[in-house]
Design an enzyme around this catalytic site. Sequence first.
Site, PDB file in Angstrom:
ATOM      1  N   THR A 132     -22.449 -44.817  19.376  1.00 30.99           N
ATOM      2  CA  THR A 132     -23.164 -44.086  18.558  1.00 30.99           C
ATOM      3  C   THR A 132     -23.027 -42.746  18.986  1.00 30.99           C
ATOM      4  O   THR A 132     -22.474 -42.519  20.116  1.00 30.99           O
ATOM      5  CB  THR A 132     -24.521 -44.630  18.395  1.00 30.99           C
TER       6      THR A 132
ATOM      7  N   GLY B 139     -20.530 -37.344   7.756  1.00 34.79           N
ATOM      8  CA  GLY B 139     -19.726 -38.483   8.254  1.00 34.79           C
ATOM      9  C   GLY B 139     -19.932 -39.633   7.085  1.00 34.79           C
ATOM     10  O   GLY B 139     -18.794 -40.439   6.667  1.00 34.79           O
TER      11      GLY B 139
ATOM     12  N   ASN C  77     -16.808 -46.784  16.086  1.00 35.24           N
ATOM     13  CA  ASN C  77     -18.195 -47.402  16.677  1.00 35.24           C
ATOM     14  C   ASN C  77     -18.183 -48.717  17.059  1.00 35.24           C
ATOM     15  O   ASN C  77     -19.176 -49.149  17.502  1.00 35.24           O
ATOM     16  CB  ASN C  77     -19.051 -47.096  15.225  1.00 35.24           C
TER      17      ASN C  77
ATOM     18  N   LYS D 200     -18.635 -41.039  19.108  1.00 31.80           N
ATOM     19  CA  LYS D 200     -17.974 -41.786  18.220  1.00 31.80           C
ATOM     20  C   LYS D 200     -16.571 -40.823  18.150  1.00 31.80           C
ATOM     21  O   LYS D 200     -15.434 -41.758  17.755  1.00 31.80           O
ATOM     22  CB  LYS D 200     -18.634 -41.553  16.710  1.00 31.80           C
TER      23      LYS D 200
HETATM   24  P1  NAP Z   1     -24.026 -35.656   9.039  1.00 26.57           P
HETATM   25  O1  NAP Z   1     -22.389 -36.017   9.255  1.00 26.57           O
HETATM   26  O2  NAP Z   1     -24.832 -34.768   9.776  1.00 26.57           O
HETATM   27  O3  NAP Z   1     -24.168 -35.426   7.346  1.00 26.57           O
HETATM   28  C1  NAP Z   1     -25.302 -34.959   6.925  1.00 26.57           C
HETATM   29  C2  NAP Z   1     -25.221 -34.460   5.316  1.00 26.57           C
HETATM   30  O4  NAP Z   1     -26.403 -34.357   4.963  1.00 26.57           O
HETATM   31  C3  NAP Z   1     -24.411 -32.964   5.280  1.00 26.57           C
HETATM   32  O5  NAP Z   1     -23.671 -33.020   4.267  1.00 26.57           O
HETATM   33  C4  NAP Z   1     -25.386 -32.101   5.294  1.00 26.57           C
HETATM   34  O6  NAP Z   1     -25.328 -30.806   4.483  1.00 26.57           O
HETATM   35  C5  NAP Z   1     -26.532 -32.853   4.422  1.00 26.57           C
HETATM   36  N1  NAP Z   1     -27.757 -32.263   4.601  1.00 26.57           N
HETATM   37  C6  NAP Z   1     -28.827 -32.392   5.658  1.00 26.57           C
HETATM   38  N2  NAP Z   1     -29.881 -32.090   5.623  1.00 26.57           N
HETATM   39  C7  NAP Z   1     -29.833 -31.658   4.305  1.00 26.57           C
HETATM   40  C8  NAP Z   1     -30.786 -31.267   3.453  1.00 26.57           C
HETATM   41  N3  NAP Z   1     -32.198 -30.786   3.704  1.00 26.57           N
HETATM   42  N4  NAP Z   1     -30.568 -31.156   1.930  1.00 26.57           N
HETATM   43  C9  NAP Z   1     -29.449 -31.528   1.554  1.00 26.57           C
HETATM   44  N5  NAP Z   1     -28.476 -31.917   2.225  1.00 26.57           N
HETATM   45  C10 NAP Z   1     -28.699 -31.934   3.581  1.00 26.57           C
HETATM   46  O7  NAP Z   1     -24.659 -36.926   9.151  1.00 26.57           O
HETATM   47  P2  NAP Z   1     -24.116 -38.527   8.640  1.00 26.57           P
HETATM   48  O8  NAP Z   1     -23.554 -39.104   9.959  1.00 26.57           O
HETATM   49  O9  NAP Z   1     -23.387 -38.544   7.487  1.00 26.57           O
HETATM   50  O10 NAP Z   1     -25.620 -39.245   8.562  1.00 26.57           O
HETATM   51  C11 NAP Z   1     -26.253 -38.824   7.094  1.00 26.57           C
HETATM   52  C12 NAP Z   1     -27.569 -39.891   7.058  1.00 26.57           C
HETATM   53  O11 NAP Z   1     -26.811 -41.269   7.097  1.00 26.57           O
HETATM   54  C13 NAP Z   1     -28.193 -40.042   8.438  1.00 26.57           C
HETATM   55  O12 NAP Z   1     -29.640 -40.152   8.182  1.00 26.57           O
HETATM   56  C14 NAP Z   1     -27.966 -41.319   9.149  1.00 26.57           C
HETATM   57  O13 NAP Z   1     -28.925 -41.982   9.952  1.00 26.57           O
HETATM   58  C15 NAP Z   1     -27.645 -42.279   7.937  1.00 26.57           C
HETATM   59  N6  NAP Z   1     -26.492 -43.241   8.465  1.00 26.57           N
HETATM   60  C16 NAP Z   1     -26.786 -44.620   8.243  1.00 26.57           C
HETATM   61  C17 NAP Z   1     -26.143 -45.448   8.252  1.00 26.57           C
HETATM   62  C18 NAP Z   1     -26.422 -46.833   8.161  1.00 26.57           C
HETATM   63  O14 NAP Z   1     -25.764 -47.850   8.636  1.00 26.57           O
HETATM   64  N7  NAP Z   1     -27.615 -47.040   7.415  1.00 26.57           N
HETATM   65  C19 NAP Z   1     -24.644 -45.038   8.721  1.00 26.57           C
HETATM   66  C20 NAP Z   1     -24.376 -43.763   8.650  1.00 26.57           C
HETATM   67  C21 NAP Z   1     -25.296 -42.861   8.586  1.00 26.57           C
HETATM   68  P3  NAP Z   1     -24.899 -29.515   5.119  1.00 26.57           P
HETATM   69  O15 NAP Z   1     -23.422 -29.526   5.424  1.00 26.57           O
HETATM   70  O16 NAP Z   1     -25.443 -28.833   4.254  1.00 26.57           O
HETATM   71  O17 NAP Z   1     -25.755 -29.373   6.358  1.00 26.57           O
END
Ligand code: NAP
Length: 284
Positions: free
Chosen positions: A61, A127, A86, A65
């Site tokens: 994690t 991601g 992962n 990654k």
């Molecule tokens: P990431 O790569 O950091 O991407 C986050 C995205 O959210 C970016 O596009 C960012 O936009 C946007 N964002 C952040 N704050 C925001 C806000 N206040 N309003 C609108 N857009 C916003 O993160 P990630 O890895 O994709 O993960 C995203 C979420 O999914 C996390 O909560 C993570 O824990 C969850 N997740 C869950 C699983 C599961 O198995 N359930 C798997 C993967 C991820 P900007 O570019 O504008 O900052």
Amino acid sequence: MNQRLFAVIGHPIGHTMSPFIHSRLFELSGMPAEYRVYDIAESELVRKMPELKALNGFNITIPHKQSIIPFLDRTDKKAARFGSVNTVHSDGGVHVGYTTDPDGFLMALKSRNVSLKGRTLISGSGGAARVMAFEAAEAGGSVTLAVRPHGMPKAEKLVQDIRCHIGNADIRTVLLDEISGSFDLLANATPVGMYPNTEASPVNNSVLKNCAAVFDAVYNPDETLLLRKARENGAQTIGGMDMLVWQAVKAHEIWDSAIYDPADIKQLSRDSVEEMNKIFGSKA
Ligand code: NAP
């Protein structure tokens, strides 16, 4: 027979759900193993590699990654596509990297009979959004990526990447506050609504009213504000814990060719929510 040993590595990794989920999956498959947690800072990864390579397999994690990839013998097609690993399988001393996020996402939807072939709205372009958008485009659906103004260049780059891989991809971007039309599925791939900022939602209720099903990648809380509003509107809702658990299931398919009863996985997802609520003291 020596006890088989698996682990999750990350930093910080205080409240990980991985030991709970993976230990149950080892129990269910009848392939016993110990599952540990290794807190490894970025600067320590090189030094720890011999110890990690001696394991039967491990999960990765944040923040490793991407940085794990040069230490592996090879990666599978999707790990290479997403530049993210992962799960590592030690196959007779050969270390192969996988990403189980795509399967986790697909199975979370499939197990609830939600299709990606229709109109899918994805909030975010990081991601998780990359995984969801590739899978939706590959399923032949129509994909809309909704982002904040400053996120638009990154979202446009994701659209280009997808078009490079999937020539006929039906995909576009929109600003989060300019979403219009109706969707078969809204998939939240932003951290908006995650504990402790649980009173936030990535889209407003006028958008939500036009979404037949809603998936939220956020799993803490298990029912985010987004999911609660969607449920109140009569939409089908799927929480992020399902994706987390199905990702882990895929790791056991890779490690042990394990096959599970979907009813057991559904129960594990419910139990994982309960365990998480105990850890965070929110509902237990
Ligand atoms: P990431 O790569 O950091 O991407 C986050 C995205 O959210 C970016 O596009 C960012 O936009 C946007 N964002 C952040 N704050 C925001 C806000 N206040 N309003 C609108 N857009 C916003 O993160 P990630 O890895 O994709 O993960 C995203 C979420 O999914 C996390 O909560 C993570 O824990 C969850 N997740 C869950 C699983 C599961 O198995 N359930 C798997 C993967 C991820 P900007 O570019 O504008 O900052």
